[in-house]
Design a protein around this motif. Structure first.
Motif, PDB file in Angstrom:
ATOM      1  N   THR A 148       0.849  -1.197   0.000  1.00  0.00           N
ATOM      2  CA  THR A 148       0.000   0.000   0.000  1.00  0.00           C
ATOM      3  C   THR A 148       0.882   1.244   0.000  1.00  0.00           C
ATOM      4  OG1 THR A 148      -0.108   0.053   2.433  1.00  0.00           O
ATOM      5  CG2 THR A 148      -1.888  -1.128   1.291  1.00  0.00           C
ATOM      6  N   ASN A 149       0.272   2.335  -0.441  1.00  0.00           N
ATOM      7  CA  ASN A 149       0.909   3.653  -0.358  1.00  0.00           C
ATOM      8  C   ASN A 149       2.334   3.697  -0.909  1.00  0.00           C
ATOM      9  OD1 ASN A 149      -1.414   4.818   0.888  1.00  0.00           O
ATOM     10  ND2 ASN A 149      -0.791   3.838   2.791  1.00  0.00           N
ATOM     11  N   VAL A 150       2.460   3.361  -2.184  1.00  0.00           N
ATOM     12  CA  VAL A 150       3.746   3.455  -2.871  1.00  0.00           C
ATOM     13  C   VAL A 150       3.585   4.386  -4.068  1.00  0.00           C
ATOM     14  CG1 VAL A 150       4.544   1.179  -2.132  1.00  0.00           C
ATOM     15  CG2 VAL A 150       3.299   1.401  -4.291  1.00  0.00           C
ATOM     16  N   THR A 151       4.680   4.676  -4.714  1.00  0.00           N
ATOM     17  CA  THR A 151       4.665   5.491  -5.925  1.00  0.00           C
ATOM     18  C   THR A 151       5.320   4.691  -7.040  1.00  0.00           C
ATOM     19  OG1 THR A 151       4.792   7.518  -4.626  1.00  0.00           O
ATOM     20  CG2 THR A 151       5.396   7.676  -6.958  1.00  0.00           C
ATOM     21  N   ILE A 152       4.640   4.634  -8.180  1.00  0.00           N
ATOM     22  CA  ILE A 152       5.193   3.985  -9.364  1.00  0.00           C
ATOM     23  C   ILE A 152       5.276   5.036 -10.456  1.00  0.00           C
ATOM     24  CG2 ILE A 152       4.864   2.216 -11.143  1.00  0.00           C
ATOM     25  CD1 ILE A 152       3.342   0.540  -9.076  1.00  0.00           C
ATOM     26  N   ALA A 153       6.484   5.363 -10.851  1.00  0.00           N
ATOM     27  CA  ALA A 153       6.739   6.350 -11.911  1.00  0.00           C
ATOM     28  C   ALA A 153       5.983   7.658 -11.664  1.00  0.00           C
ATOM     29  CB  ALA A 153       6.372   5.771 -13.271  1.00  0.00           C
ATOM     30  N   GLY A 154       6.033   8.125 -10.429  1.00  0.00           N
ATOM     31  CA  GLY A 154       5.411   9.398 -10.095  1.00  0.00           C
ATOM     32  C   GLY A 154       3.911   9.334  -9.827  1.00  0.00           C
ATOM     33  N   THR A 155       3.315   8.166  -9.939  1.00  0.00           N
ATOM     34  CA  THR A 155       1.882   8.002  -9.692  1.00  0.00           C
ATOM     35  C   THR A 155       1.680   7.394  -8.313  1.00  0.00           C
ATOM     36  OG1 THR A 155       1.438   7.670 -12.044  1.00  0.00           O
ATOM     37  CG2 THR A 155      -0.244   6.905 -10.521  1.00  0.00           C
ATOM     38  N   LYS A 156       0.832   8.029  -7.502  1.00  0.00           N
ATOM     39  CA  LYS A 156       0.541   7.511  -6.169  1.00  0.00           C
ATOM     40  C   LYS A 156      -0.350   6.276  -6.282  1.00  0.00           C
ATOM     41  CE  LYS A 156       0.831  11.981  -3.908  1.00  0.00           C
ATOM     42  NZ  LYS A 156       0.085  13.016  -3.152  1.00  0.00           N
ATOM     43  N   GLY A 205       9.004 -28.156 -20.977  1.00  0.00           N
ATOM     44  CA  GLY A 205       9.118 -28.578 -19.582  1.00  0.00           C
ATOM     45  C   GLY A 205       9.492 -27.487 -18.607  1.00  0.00           C
ATOM     46  N   VAL A 206       9.381 -26.217 -19.016  1.00  0.00           N
ATOM     47  CA  VAL A 206       9.677 -25.087 -18.132  1.00  0.00           C
ATOM     48  C   VAL A 206       8.408 -24.724 -17.357  1.00  0.00           C
ATOM     49  CG1 VAL A 206      10.408 -22.677 -18.014  1.00  0.00           C
ATOM     50  CG2 VAL A 206      11.470 -24.218 -19.672  1.00  0.00           C
ATOM     51  N   TYR A 207       8.527 -24.660 -16.048  1.00  0.00           N
ATOM     52  CA  TYR A 207       7.380 -24.345 -15.196  1.00  0.00           C
ATOM     53  C   TYR A 207       7.019 -22.865 -15.301  1.00  0.00           C
ATOM     54  CZ  TYR A 207       7.366 -28.939 -13.150  1.00  0.00           C
ATOM     55  OH  TYR A 207       7.271 -30.298 -12.975  1.00  0.00           O
ATOM     56  N   GLU A 208       5.704 -22.616 -15.331  1.00  0.00           N
ATOM     57  CA  GLU A 208       5.203 -21.249 -15.432  1.00  0.00           C
ATOM     58  C   GLU A 208       4.138 -20.995 -14.366  1.00  0.00           C
ATOM     59  OE1 GLU A 208       5.808 -20.340 -20.156  1.00  0.00           O
ATOM     60  OE2 GLU A 208       3.830 -21.033 -19.534  1.00  0.00           O
ATOM     61  N   TYR A 209       4.156 -19.786 -13.851  1.00  0.00           N
ATOM     62  CA  TYR A 209       3.185 -19.340 -12.853  1.00  0.00           C
ATOM     63  C   TYR A 209       2.646 -17.975 -13.264  1.00  0.00           C
ATOM     64  CZ  TYR A 209       4.405 -23.055  -9.644  1.00  0.00           C
ATOM     65  OH  TYR A 209       4.574 -24.291  -9.075  1.00  0.00           O
ATOM     66  N   LEU A 210       1.414 -17.700 -12.842  1.00  0.00           N
ATOM     67  CA  LEU A 210       0.757 -16.440 -13.165  1.00  0.00           C
ATOM     68  C   LEU A 210       0.331 -15.737 -11.885  1.00  0.00           C
ATOM     69  CD1 LEU A 210      -0.473 -14.703 -15.533  1.00  0.00           C
ATOM     70  CD2 LEU A 210      -2.615 -15.888 -15.032  1.00  0.00           C
ATOM     71  N   ILE A 211       0.557 -14.432 -11.845  1.00  0.00           N
ATOM     72  CA  ILE A 211       0.050 -13.589 -10.763  1.00  0.00           C
ATOM     73  C   ILE A 211      -0.817 -12.516 -11.403  1.00  0.00           C
ATOM     74  CG2 ILE A 211       0.660 -11.956  -8.929  1.00  0.00           C
ATOM     75  CD1 ILE A 211       3.329 -13.514  -8.643  1.00  0.00           C
ATOM     76  N   GLU A 212      -2.067 -12.434 -10.969  1.00  0.00           N
ATOM     77  CA  GLU A 212      -2.983 -11.388 -11.450  1.00  0.00           C
ATOM     78  C   GLU A 212      -2.937 -10.251 -10.447  1.00  0.00           C
ATOM     79  OE1 GLU A 212      -6.651 -13.611 -11.634  1.00  0.00           O
ATOM     80  OE2 GLU A 212      -6.343 -14.010 -13.748  1.00  0.00           O
ATOM     81  N   MET A 213      -2.722  -9.043 -10.941  1.00  0.00           N
ATOM     82  CA  MET A 213      -2.506  -7.913 -10.047  1.00  0.00           C
ATOM     83  C   MET A 213      -3.294  -6.688 -10.516  1.00  0.00           C
ATOM     84  SD  MET A 213       1.211  -6.384  -8.921  1.00  0.00           S
ATOM     85  CE  MET A 213       1.668  -5.488 -10.395  1.00  0.00           C
ATOM     86  N   ASP A 214      -3.989  -6.063  -9.566  1.00  0.00           N
ATOM     87  CA  ASP A 214      -4.665  -4.786  -9.811  1.00  0.00           C
ATOM     88  C   ASP A 214      -3.889  -3.707  -9.067  1.00  0.00           C
ATOM     89  OD1 ASP A 214      -6.701  -6.158 -11.135  1.00  0.00           O
ATOM     90  OD2 ASP A 214      -7.946  -6.278  -9.338  1.00  0.00           O
ATOM     91  N   ILE A 215      -3.601  -2.629  -9.774  1.00  0.00           N
ATOM     92  CA  ILE A 215      -2.910  -1.496  -9.178  1.00  0.00           C
ATOM     93  C   ILE A 215      -3.923  -0.361  -9.063  1.00  0.00           C
ATOM     94  CG2 ILE A 215      -0.992   0.129  -9.411  1.00  0.00           C
ATOM     95  CD1 ILE A 215       0.295  -1.996 -11.308  1.00  0.00           C
ATOM     96  N   VAL A 216      -4.363  -0.089  -7.847  1.00  0.00           N
ATOM     97  CA  VAL A 216      -5.330   0.982  -7.601  1.00  0.00           C
ATOM     98  C   VAL A 216      -4.532   2.254  -7.340  1.00  0.00           C
ATOM     99  CG1 VAL A 216      -7.265   1.762  -6.196  1.00  0.00           C
ATOM    100  CG2 VAL A 216      -6.952  -0.696  -6.630  1.00  0.00           C
ATOM    101  N   HIS A 217      -4.699   3.229  -8.246  1.00  0.00           N
ATOM    102  CA  HIS A 217      -3.845   4.416  -8.200  1.00  0.00           C
ATOM    103  C   HIS A 217      -4.649   5.696  -8.369  1.00  0.00           C
ATOM    104  CE1 HIS A 217      -3.998   5.007 -12.614  1.00  0.00           C
ATOM    105  NE2 HIS A 217      -4.065   3.692 -12.646  1.00  0.00           N
ATOM    106  N   GLU A 218      -3.989   6.779  -8.028  1.00  0.00           N
ATOM    107  CA  GLU A 218      -4.573   8.104  -8.203  1.00  0.00           C
ATOM    108  C   GLU A 218      -4.755   8.378  -9.696  1.00  0.00           C
ATOM    109  OE1 GLU A 218      -2.177  11.847  -7.483  1.00  0.00           O
ATOM    110  OE2 GLU A 218      -3.417  11.750  -5.674  1.00  0.00           O
TER     111      GLU A 218
END
Length: 133
Positions: A90-98, A118-131
């Motif tokens: 929470t409460n971070v800045t990514i490229a100047g966006t809060k 035969g290479v293992y793969e994983y997925l992460i679904e991510m929502d970035i709630v920003h200003e």
């Protein structure tokens, strides 16, 4: 406006990722890599009842694909390490966006099994709630 390259750079730093990292499409010739790419927002736009001028936040939705070798236990541990680094942020800045919060859509990284090599793969679904900017 936050771009995929901004998210990639932030994820690389936040997770201490040292292997190959991409946006948009992963290089399948490499056994170890991470890729950040866009995913569709399932619920449509969140616009305040007062209209767009009164809407203070937006959501950037991304997938993170992790490829990490041919040993299941090592690949799972790496995916969990990335997941844990992003969980509860929470409460971070990514490229100047809060950023108010990072929301992960599952309880753990999603196993995609292995690719044709035969290479293992994983997925992460991510929502970035920003200003909203």
């Amino acid at each position: 406006m936050m771009k995929l390259s901004d998210v990639r750079d932030w994820v690389k730093t936040k997770t201490n990722w040292t292997d190959a990292i991409f946006i948009g499409k992963i290089d399948r010739t490499q056994e170890k890599g991470l890729c950040v790419y866009s995913r569709a927002l399932r619920s449509g736009q969140n616009i305040a009842s007062g209209g767009l001028t009164n809407t203070k936040s937006a959501t950037k939705t991304v997938h993170i694909l992790i490829r990490y070798g041919k040993l299941a236990n090592i690949a799972e541990a790496k995916a969990q390490q990335v997941f844990s680094a992003l969980l509860g942020v929470t409460n971070v800045t990514i490229a100047g966006t809060k950023v108010a919060m990072i929301r992960l859509s599952s309880q753990e990284p999603i196993s995609l099994d292995t690719d044709e090599d035969g290479v293992y793969e994983y997925l992460i679904e991510m929502d970035i709630v920003h200003e909203r900017t």
